[in-house]
Scaffold this motif. Structure first.
Motif, mmCIF file in Angstrom:
data_model
loop_
_atom_site.group_PDB
_atom_site.id
_atom_site.type_symbol
_atom_site.label_atom_id
_atom_site.label_comp_id
_atom_site.label_asym_id
_atom_site.label_seq_id
_atom_site.Cartn_x
_atom_site.Cartn_y
_atom_site.Cartn_z
ATOM 1 N N UNK A 171 3.609 -3.221 10.599
ATOM 2 C CA UNK A 171 2.866 -2.209 11.350
ATOM 3 C C UNK A 171 1.631 -1.833 10.539
ATOM 4 N N UNK A 172 0.525 -1.650 11.234
ATOM 5 C CA UNK A 172 -0.729 -1.286 10.585
ATOM 6 C C UNK A 172 -1.273 -0.041 11.262
ATOM 7 N N UNK A 173 -1.653 0.936 10.452
ATOM 8 C CA UNK A 173 -2.279 2.150 10.965
ATOM 9 C C UNK A 173 -3.001 2.833 9.813
ATOM 10 N N UNK A 174 -4.080 3.534 10.115
ATOM 11 C CA UNK A 174 -4.826 4.234 9.060
ATOM 12 C C UNK A 174 -3.961 5.278 8.373
ATOM 13 N N UNK A 175 -3.075 5.903 9.130
ATOM 14 C CA UNK A 175 -2.179 6.916 8.582
ATOM 15 C C UNK A 175 -0.858 6.247 8.200
ATOM 16 N N UNK A 176 -0.541 6.185 6.908
ATOM 17 C CA UNK A 176 0.703 5.530 6.498
ATOM 18 C C UNK A 176 1.953 6.148 7.136
#
Length: 86
Positions: free
Chosen positions: A42-47
């Protein structure tokens, strides 16, 4: 053997593909499989959001494993967090 795919058999790779063809998927995670290994990304700016998305997908996996009576070996499972800032 009550469930799963016999290891080392000639038909093993094909049977594994058929056996895992209905792995649960989501729009916000990626499943990467190779032979009998499975990775969930999963990739997102917010860990925290990425972690929550992974946990939601792992819950789907847990239910799928329970439905098919598959036991996951915790000793062979790992979680990695990569936090890159751009």
């Amino acid at each position: 053997m009550r469930s799963g795919v016999p290891q080392g058999s000639v038909l093993g790779p094909l049977l594994y593909l058929l056996f895992t063809a209905d792995l649960p998927m989501t729009d916000y995670t990626t499943i990467a499989t190779f032979t009998d290994d499975t990775g969930l990304l999963a990739v997102h700016r917010d860990p925290a959001t990425a972690s929550q998305r992974l946990q939601s997908h792992l819950t789907l996996f847990h239910n799928w494993f329970a439905m098919w009576k598959i036991r996951v070996n915790p000793a062979k499972s790992a979680r990695y967090l990569y936090n890159a800032t751009c």
